[in-house]
Motif scaffolding. Structure first.
Motif, short mmCIF file in Angstrom:
data_model
loop_
_atom_site.label_atom_id
_atom_site.label_comp_id
_atom_site.label_asym_id
_atom_site.label_seq_id
_atom_site.Cartn_x
_atom_site.Cartn_y
_atom_site.Cartn_z
N LYS A 133 -71.14 66.22 14.13
CA LYS A 133 -71.00 67.44 13.34
C LYS A 133 -72.32 68.22 13.33
O LYS A 133 -73.37 67.67 13.05
CB LYS A 133 -70.59 67.05 11.92
CG LYS A 133 -69.65 68.03 11.33
CD LYS A 133 -68.96 67.55 10.07
CE LYS A 133 -68.05 68.67 9.59
NZ LYS A 133 -67.59 68.50 8.25
N ALA A 135 -74.21 72.04 12.13
CA ALA A 135 -74.13 73.29 11.35
C ALA A 135 -75.01 74.33 12.02
O ALA A 135 -76.10 74.01 12.51
CB ALA A 135 -74.62 73.04 9.92
N GLN A 158 -68.00 68.99 16.31
CA GLN A 158 -67.43 69.89 15.30
C GLN A 158 -68.54 70.85 14.85
O GLN A 158 -69.63 70.39 14.51
CB GLN A 158 -66.97 69.02 14.12
CG GLN A 158 -66.15 69.73 13.08
CD GLN A 158 -64.73 70.01 13.53
OE1 GLN A 158 -64.10 69.18 14.16
NE2 GLN A 158 -64.22 71.20 13.22
N ASP A 160 -69.79 73.91 12.21
CA ASP A 160 -69.60 74.73 11.02
C ASP A 160 -70.64 75.84 11.05
O ASP A 160 -71.85 75.57 11.09
CB ASP A 160 -69.80 73.90 9.73
CG ASP A 160 -68.62 72.96 9.47
OD1 ASP A 160 -67.62 73.02 10.22
OD2 ASP A 160 -68.70 72.16 8.51
N ASN A 161 -70.17 77.07 11.08
CA ASN A 161 -71.07 78.23 11.13
C ASN A 161 -71.18 78.86 9.75
O ASN A 161 -70.16 79.23 9.16
CB ASN A 161 -70.52 79.25 12.12
CG ASN A 161 -70.47 78.69 13.53
OD1 ASN A 161 -71.48 78.50 14.17
ND2 ASN A 161 -69.26 78.42 14.02
N ASN A 169 -68.20 86.92 9.75
CA ASN A 169 -67.38 85.73 9.98
C ASN A 169 -65.95 86.09 10.41
O ASN A 169 -65.36 85.40 11.26
CB ASN A 169 -67.31 84.87 8.71
CG ASN A 169 -68.55 84.01 8.55
OD1 ASN A 169 -69.18 83.65 9.54
ND2 ASN A 169 -68.90 83.67 7.33
N LYS A 187 -65.53 76.07 12.48
CA LYS A 187 -65.24 76.70 11.19
C LYS A 187 -66.29 77.77 10.90
O LYS A 187 -67.43 77.67 11.34
CB LYS A 187 -65.32 75.65 10.08
CG LYS A 187 -64.11 74.75 9.97
CD LYS A 187 -64.14 74.02 8.62
CE LYS A 187 -63.02 72.98 8.55
NZ LYS A 187 -63.53 71.63 8.43
N VAL A 189 -67.97 79.67 7.58
CA VAL A 189 -68.11 79.56 6.12
C VAL A 189 -68.95 80.73 5.61
O VAL A 189 -70.07 80.94 6.08
CB VAL A 189 -68.80 78.22 5.73
CG1 VAL A 189 -68.82 78.05 4.21
CG2 VAL A 189 -68.13 77.04 6.42
N ARG A 199 -72.94 69.38 1.00
CA ARG A 199 -72.30 69.54 2.32
C ARG A 199 -73.31 69.42 3.47
O ARG A 199 -72.96 69.01 4.57
CB ARG A 199 -71.60 70.91 2.36
CG ARG A 199 -70.77 71.11 3.61
CD ARG A 199 -69.95 72.38 3.52
NE ARG A 199 -69.10 72.54 4.69
CZ ARG A 199 -68.15 73.45 4.77
NH1 ARG A 199 -67.91 74.26 3.76
NH2 ARG A 199 -67.41 73.55 5.88
N TYR A 203 -74.21 66.73 8.33
CA TYR A 203 -74.52 67.13 9.71
C TYR A 203 -75.58 66.26 10.39
O TYR A 203 -76.60 65.93 9.79
CB TYR A 203 -74.96 68.60 9.74
CG TYR A 203 -73.92 69.50 9.10
CD1 TYR A 203 -72.71 69.76 9.75
CD2 TYR A 203 -74.11 70.05 7.83
CE1 TYR A 203 -71.73 70.55 9.16
CE2 TYR A 203 -73.15 70.85 7.23
CZ TYR A 203 -71.96 71.09 7.90
OH TYR A 203 -70.99 71.87 7.31
#
Length: 284
Positions: A133, A135, A158, A160-161, A169, A187, A189, A199, A203
């Motif tokens: 994961k 970010a 995976q 997460d942006n 976004n 994803k 966010v 959260r 990562y």
């Protein structure tokens, strides 16, 4: 505007010529009514980028106050112009039949490709392979690093942006939505990173975009926040700048990396603008 030319490619542009030209460009950019992409805006910023990537041994820290203020103002103006350029292109690309294939139309796509390659190499050299994961903080409307990393280098990771602009976004989601497999792994966010806490501990690797924290004070605050909540032995890849490239992007200095283990610092000498700093949060 006089341009510095030399038959010797390695010759450095003299500091006084560099500063004089940058100040002249700053004056022209400051007079613009809008920073939206157009012939004049594009021409001025292209000139600035070319100027800032010429070989130079300028010491940013030693610049007089007046030049420091112009430098800070240029970073703000460049950041604003970059955001508008990305938004215009991503909006246009999101409306095409195959948005993901058309991200190559972005004027600086080649630059992002080289930067991602460089960052991936640095991560691998430091043992960061098969990150589950990741970010990306400050992904913007055109999340090219995440897209390139996810499709070329980290094919099962995976992503997460994080961006604090929902409009950015929204358009980024549209581009990624054109590929069902990629959409599952990516994803977006809408949140200020300073409001993201627990959260951040999920990562293996966190990327911090160059324009998140436009000055040293803001950048140090963000670094401290991420360090506090990220997982132990997780890595943080921070984009910085060196020498004349620091007229375009903020710099992080060694003194700003306290409490991190510095794994790697790389300063490009080609047309890639950002330096790459790789940090690790040590075990408590």
């Amino acid at each position: 505007m006089a341009s510095f030319k030399s038959s010797n490619i390695e010759a450095e542009i003299p500091e006084e010529i560099l500063i004089a030209e940058i100040m002249q460009l700053h004056a022209s950019i400051s007079k613009l009514e809008s920073l939206r992409p157009c012939k004049q805006v594009n021409s001025l910023f292209s000139h600035l980028v070319k100027l800032c990537t010429l070989p130079s041994s300028i010491d940013i820290e030693a610049l007089p106050q007046e030049v420091q203020e112009i430098r800070q103002n240029l970073i703000n103006l460049s950041g604003h112009a970059e955001g508008l350029l990305e938004l215009e292109f991503s909006t246009f690309i999101s409306l095409t039949a195959e948005p993901l294939k058309n991200v190559t139309l972005f004027p600086y796509y080649g630059n992002y490709l080289k930067l991602a390659q460089m960052e991936n190499k640095i991560l691998k050299e430091n043992g960061i392979v098969n990150a589950k994961k990741v970010a990306f903080v400050g992904s913007g409307p055109m999340p090219l690093t995440s897209i390139i990393m996810a499709t070329h280098h980290m094919e099962s990771t995976q992503f997460d942006n994080f961006d604090n602009d929902e409009k950015a976004n929204e358009v980024a989601r549209k581009i990624v939505a054109s590929d069902a497999a990629l959409e599952k792994r990516m994803k977006f966010v809408t949140q200020d990173i300073m409001d993201v806490r627990e959260r951040l501990g999920q990562y293996d690797c966190i990327f911090l975009a160059a324009l998140v924290g436009l000055n040293r004070e803001a950048k140090v605050k963000i670094l401290g926040h991420i360090r506090k909540y990220m997982k132990e032995e997780g890595v943080l890849l921070v984009r910085s700048a060196k020498g004349s490239r620091a007229f375009l992007y903020p710099v992080i200095q060694e003194r700003d990396m306290l409490n991190f283990q510095v794994l790697s610092i790389f300063h490009p000498t080609n047309d890639v603008i950002n330096s790459v700093v790789l940090l690790r949060k040590p075990k408590a």
